[in-house]
Scaffold this motif. Structure first.
Motif, PDB file in Angstrom:
ATOM      1  N   PRO A   1       1.536  18.626  -3.030  1.00  0.00           N
ATOM      2  CA  PRO A   1       2.500  17.723  -2.400  1.00  0.00           C
ATOM      3  C   PRO A   1       2.767  16.499  -3.270  1.00  0.00           C
ATOM      4  N   ILE A   2       3.738  15.719  -2.844  1.00  0.00           N
ATOM      5  CA  ILE A   2       4.135  14.492  -3.548  1.00  0.00           C
ATOM      6  C   ILE A   2       3.948  13.310  -2.595  1.00  0.00           C
ATOM      7  N   HIS A   3       3.433  12.220  -3.112  1.00  0.00           N
ATOM      8  CA  HIS A   3       3.375  10.974  -2.340  1.00  0.00           C
ATOM      9  C   HIS A   3       4.497  10.077  -2.822  1.00  0.00           C
ATOM     10  N   LEU A   4       5.327   9.605  -1.885  1.00  0.00           N
ATOM     11  CA  LEU A   4       6.360   8.613  -2.186  1.00  0.00           C
ATOM     12  C   LEU A   4       5.825   7.273  -1.722  1.00  0.00           C
ATOM     13  N   GLY A   5       5.600   6.376  -2.667  1.00  0.00           N
ATOM     14  CA  GLY A   5       4.929   5.130  -2.338  1.00  0.00           C
ATOM     15  C   GLY A   5       5.762   3.890  -2.596  1.00  0.00           C
ATOM     16  N   LEU A   6       5.110   2.766  -2.431  1.00  0.00           N
ATOM     17  CA  LEU A   6       5.747   1.472  -2.654  1.00  0.00           C
ATOM     18  C   LEU A   6       6.256   1.379  -4.087  1.00  0.00           C
ATOM     19  N   GLY A   7       7.296   0.605  -4.282  1.00  0.00           N
ATOM     20  CA  GLY A   7       7.863   0.467  -5.616  1.00  0.00           C
ATOM     21  C   GLY A   7       8.616   1.704  -6.062  1.00  0.00           C
ATOM     22  N   ALA A   8       9.026   2.536  -5.115  1.00  0.00           N
ATOM     23  CA  ALA A   8       9.789   3.762  -5.391  1.00  0.00           C
ATOM     24  C   ALA A   8       9.024   4.710  -6.315  1.00  0.00           C
ATOM     25  N   LYS A   9       7.712   4.769  -6.157  1.00  0.00           N
ATOM     26  CA  LYS A   9       6.863   5.640  -6.967  1.00  0.00           C
ATOM     27  C   LYS A   9       6.763   7.026  -6.335  1.00  0.00           C
ATOM     28  N   ALA A  10       6.752   8.061  -7.174  1.00  0.00           N
ATOM     29  CA  ALA A  10       6.499   9.439  -6.757  1.00  0.00           C
ATOM     30  C   ALA A  10       5.260   9.916  -7.512  1.00  0.00           C
ATOM     31  N   VAL A  11       4.216  10.286  -6.760  1.00  0.00           N
ATOM     32  CA  VAL A  11       2.930  10.619  -7.364  1.00  0.00           C
ATOM     33  C   VAL A  11       2.538  12.045  -6.977  1.00  0.00           C
ATOM     34  N   VAL A  12       2.367  12.916  -7.975  1.00  0.00           N
ATOM     35  CA  VAL A  12       1.915  14.283  -7.732  1.00  0.00           C
ATOM     36  C   VAL A  12       0.490  14.227  -7.181  1.00  0.00           C
ATOM     37  N   GLN A  13       0.231  15.033  -6.153  1.00  0.00           N
ATOM     38  CA  GLN A  13      -1.072  15.045  -5.497  1.00  0.00           C
ATOM     39  C   GLN A  13      -1.919  16.223  -5.954  1.00  0.00           C
TER      40      GLN A  13
ATOM     41  N   HIS B   1      -4.003   6.651  -0.853  1.00  0.00           N
ATOM     42  CA  HIS B   1      -2.753   5.900  -0.748  1.00  0.00           C
ATOM     43  C   HIS B   1      -2.740   4.896   0.400  1.00  0.00           C
ATOM     44  N   ALA B   2      -3.909   4.469   0.839  1.00  0.00           N
ATOM     45  CA  ALA B   2      -4.010   3.525   1.958  1.00  0.00           C
ATOM     46  C   ALA B   2      -3.246   2.230   1.689  1.00  0.00           C
ATOM     47  N   ALA B   3      -3.200   1.802   0.442  1.00  0.00           N
ATOM     48  CA  ALA B   3      -2.537   0.535   0.118  1.00  0.00           C
ATOM     49  C   ALA B   3      -1.032   0.568   0.399  1.00  0.00           C
ATOM     50  N   ASP B   4      -0.442   1.759   0.481  1.00  0.00           N
ATOM     51  CA  ASP B   4       0.991   1.860   0.768  1.00  0.00           C
ATOM     52  C   ASP B   4       1.285   1.738   2.258  1.00  0.00           C
TER      53      ASP B   4
ATOM     54  N   GLU C   1       4.542   2.571   4.945  1.00  0.00           N
ATOM     55  CA  GLU C   1       5.739   2.868   4.149  1.00  0.00           C
ATOM     56  C   GLU C   1       5.564   4.078   3.231  1.00  0.00           C
ATOM     57  N   GLY C   2       4.327   4.533   3.008  1.00  0.00           N
ATOM     58  CA  GLY C   2       4.102   5.710   2.180  1.00  0.00           C
ATOM     59  C   GLY C   2       4.576   6.969   2.892  1.00  0.00           C
ATOM     60  N   ARG C   3       5.049   7.941   2.124  1.00  0.00           N
ATOM     61  CA  ARG C   3       5.514   9.213   2.680  1.00  0.00           C
ATOM     62  C   ARG C   3       4.900  10.359   1.906  1.00  0.00           C
ATOM     63  N   LEU C   4       4.474  11.381   2.637  1.00  0.00           N
ATOM     64  CA  LEU C   4       3.976  12.612   2.050  1.00  0.00           C
ATOM     65  C   LEU C   4       5.086  13.647   2.132  1.00  0.00           C
ATOM     66  N   VAL C   5       5.389  14.280   1.007  1.00  0.00           N
ATOM     67  CA  VAL C   5       6.372  15.359   0.962  1.00  0.00           C
ATOM     68  C   VAL C   5       5.610  16.635   0.636  1.00  0.00           C
ATOM     69  N   ALA C   6       5.649  17.598   1.567  1.00  0.00           N
ATOM     70  CA  ALA C   6       4.891  18.827   1.396  1.00  0.00           C
ATOM     71  C   ALA C   6       5.702  20.015   1.920  1.00  0.00           C
ATOM     72  N   MET C   7       5.436  21.183   1.367  1.00  0.00           N
ATOM     73  CA  MET C   7       6.076  22.407   1.830  1.00  0.00           C
ATOM     74  C   MET C   7       4.986  23.387   2.246  1.00  0.00           C
ATOM     75  N   HIS C   8       5.182  23.990   3.408  1.00  0.00           N
ATOM     76  CA  HIS C   8       4.217  24.973   3.904  1.00  0.00           C
ATOM     77  C   HIS C   8       4.959  26.198   4.418  1.00  0.00           C
ATOM     78  N   SER C   9       4.345  27.351   4.222  1.00  0.00           N
ATOM     79  CA  SER C   9       4.866  28.611   4.758  1.00  0.00           C
ATOM     80  C   SER C   9       3.948  29.071   5.876  1.00  0.00           C
ATOM     81  N   PHE C  10       4.547  29.680   6.896  1.00  0.00           N
ATOM     82  CA  PHE C  10       3.813  30.090   8.089  1.00  0.00           C
ATOM     83  C   PHE C  10       4.166  31.519   8.460  1.00  0.00           C
ATOM     84  N   ALA C  11       3.160  32.265   8.903  1.00  0.00           N
ATOM     85  CA  ALA C  11       3.377  33.623   9.392  1.00  0.00           C
ATOM     86  C   ALA C  11       2.917  33.754  10.842  1.00  0.00           C
ATOM     87  N   GLU C  12       2.428  32.655  11.413  1.00  0.00           N
ATOM     88  CA  GLU C  12       2.009  32.669  12.812  1.00  0.00           C
ATOM     89  C   GLU C  12       2.185  31.285  13.412  1.00  0.00           C
TER      90      GLU C  12
END
Length: 132
Positions: free
Chosen positions: A10-22, A38-41, A44-55
């Motif tokens: 996933p990617i963390h979108l943080g303060l200062g318009a930072k994108a950090v690979v997790q 990423h507690a300091a964010d 305002e911090g955002r986690l961007v993640a993709m998940h696939s589901f079969a159930e």
């Protein structure tokens, strides 16, 4: 160097318009380490993640500090929401459709066959509970 894969890292979108690979996602316990990294964010911090589901999901989750966007990339999923004010909603998403889980909204999903979704989450303070 190999490019990161959103399904694994996933990617963390943080303060200062930072994108950090997790680091690679390993399951629910991964979120505690993410929160510490990423507690300091704060809210305002955002986690961007993709998940696939079969159930269907076996848990409910809730994000108290901000909205979560759920974007269905493939398949179909039915999102069940219990809003903070007690109202409930059911939203079925197909490819390219999205829903927003507002702060304090408990949510879970039923999956029709298989589905993949992208999540943009205000993750600070996220809670989980078993699905009955």
């Amino acid at each position: 160097m190999t490019n990161p894969d959103i399904a694994k890292q996933p990617i963390h979108l943080g303060l200062g318009a930072k994108a950090v690979v997790q680091p690679e996602f390993t399951g629910l316990e991964w979120y505690a380490d993410y929160g510490a990294r990423h507690a300091a964010d704060g809210a305002e911090g955002r986690l961007v993640a993709m998940h696939s589901f079969a159930e269907d999901w076996d848990i409910w989750e809730m994000h108290p500090k901000g909205d979560e966007v759920v974007l269905c990339l493939s398949g179909r999923m039915t999102l069940h929401q219990e809003m903070a004010d007690g109202e409930t909603a059911t939203v079925t998403l197909g490819e390219g459709e999205y829903a927003i889980n507002p702060p304090g909204c408990w949510h879970t999903a039923d999956i029709a066959g298989e589905a993949t979704a992208l999540f943009i989450t205000a993750g600070e303070g996220t809670q989980h509970r078993p699905r009955d």
